[in-house]
Design a protein around this motif. Structure first.
Motif, PDB file in Angstrom:
ATOM      1  N   ILE A   1      -7.376 167.684  83.054  1.00  0.00           N
ATOM      2  CA  ILE A   1      -5.843 167.788  83.002  1.00  0.00           C
ATOM      3  C   ILE A   1      -5.646 169.045  84.112  1.00  0.00           C
TER       4      ILE A   1
ATOM      5  N   TRP B   1      -4.628 167.682  87.321  1.00  0.00           N
ATOM      6  CA  TRP B   1      -3.184 167.230  87.389  1.00  0.00           C
ATOM      7  C   TRP B   1      -2.376 168.731  87.620  1.00  0.00           C
ATOM      8  N   ALA B   2      -2.586 169.810  86.907  1.00  0.00           N
ATOM      9  CA  ALA B   2      -1.937 170.902  86.722  1.00  0.00           C
ATOM     10  C   ALA B   2      -2.038 171.625  87.994  1.00  0.00           C
TER      11      ALA B   2
ATOM     12  N   GLU C   1       2.211 174.654  82.633  1.00  0.00           N
ATOM     13  CA  GLU C   1       2.285 173.209  83.084  1.00  0.00           C
ATOM     14  C   GLU C   1       1.033 172.507  82.544  1.00  0.00           C
TER      15      GLU C   1
ATOM     16  N   GLN D   1       1.694 171.230  79.351  1.00  0.00           N
ATOM     17  CA  GLN D   1       2.751 170.205  79.158  1.00  0.00           C
ATOM     18  C   GLN D   1       2.017 168.900  79.584  1.00  0.00           C
ATOM     19  N   ILE D   2       0.897 168.946  80.419  1.00  0.00           N
ATOM     20  CA  ILE D   2       0.432 167.790  81.130  1.00  0.00           C
ATOM     21  C   ILE D   2      -0.577 167.240  79.645  1.00  0.00           C
ATOM     22  N   LYS D   3      -1.322 168.285  79.056  1.00  0.00           N
ATOM     23  CA  LYS D   3      -2.140 167.960  77.820  1.00  0.00           C
ATOM     24  C   LYS D   3      -1.288 167.184  76.707  1.00  0.00           C
TER      25      LYS D   3
ATOM     26  N   LYS E   1       1.466 165.462  77.312  1.00  0.00           N
ATOM     27  CA  LYS E   1       1.902 164.092  77.991  1.00  0.00           C
ATOM     28  C   LYS E   1       0.628 163.154  77.718  1.00  0.00           C
TER      29      LYS E   1
ATOM     30  N   ILE F   1      -7.024 159.979  80.658  1.00  0.00           N
ATOM     31  CA  ILE F   1      -6.389 160.394  81.466  1.00  0.00           C
ATOM     32  C   ILE F   1      -6.526 159.966  82.895  1.00  0.00           C
TER      33      ILE F   1
END
Ligand SMILES: Cc1cc2nc3c(=O)[nH]c(=O)nc-3n(C[C@H](O)[C@H](O)[C@H](O)COP(=O)(O)O)c2cc1C
Length: 194
Positions: free
Chosen positions: A115, A118-119, A135, A138-140, A142, A148
């Motif tokens: 994650i 991505w962040a 962020e 938020q990605i976690k 999503k 992932i």
């Protein structure tokens, strides 16, 4: 000290000793690259494998080092194993690893590190630490209950050395240096004055 005539088993032997003796990150290596203007930059990355093909590390390919390597696919690395008073330097050309290898390694990483990849827009300006944490969460959210995927900009590089030098500290500064250079696929060995 006896040195193997091939630097790869020699490196494997020293790396195994470093793994036993270094308190942290025996695989940490300084990685030097050169930017588009010819200026050098150095930072630490973790070596995630080595063999006769070369040394591997993983990063964000849109980072400063990624841009440097796109402009100049050459790098120098240096390991310093303080507890053993040893240094190993390697220099060579750099290639991107195949995407299949990027995927395989990415999925061995802890989920939170996936994650994090991505962040992080590695090396670009960040307004505040809170923005990064927000962020990340938020990605976690999503990706809840999903595998992932690897970000397309995240992957590995192979440094193909043509020069590897082993340095062992000795009393009275009579240190041992063994340099290996590769020509036409064959490694040559030479001792150097310290
Ligand atoms: C012990 C240690 C290990 C690190 N390992 C990595 C790594 O494997 N990959 C990576 O991209 N950054 C790693 N970093 C962070 C880099 O040193 C560097 O800050 C980051 O990659 C951005 O560098 P750049 O802006 O020159 O691209 C590590 C830092 C330390 C101190």
């Amino acid at each position: 000290m006896e040195f193997n005539c091939d630097p790869v088993p020699q490196f494997a032997a020293w790396f195994a000793e470093a793994e036993m003796h270094e308190p942290n990150d025996p695989n940490a290596m300084s990685l030097a690259t050169v930017d588009v203007n010819g200026a050098p930059h150095v930072r630490i990355v973790l070596c995630k494998g080595f063999d006769a093909a070369g040394l591997r590390f993983f990063t964000n390919m849109e980072s400063n080092k990624g841009h440097d390597l796109a402009a100049h696919p050459h790098a120098a690395v240096c390991f310093h194993w303080k507890s053993l008073s040893r240094q190993v330097r390697a220099e060579g050309t750099v290639q991107k690893l195949p995407a299949a290898e990027d995927d395989a390694y990415f999925h061995t990483r802890h989920r939170d590190s996936q994650i994090g990849a991505w962040a992080s827009q590695q090396s670009r300006p960040l307004e505040s630490g809170i923005k990064l944490t927000t962020e990340f969460h938020q990605i976690k959210n999503k990706f809840t209950d999903q595998a992932i995927p690897r970000p397309p900009y995240w992957g590995g590089y192979l440094i193909i050395p043509h020069r590897i030098e082993f340095w062992q500290q000795r009393p009275h500064r009579l240190h041992e240096r063994m340099l290996y250079t590769r020509e036409n696929g064959e490694w040559q060995q030479m001792r150097l004055y310290p």
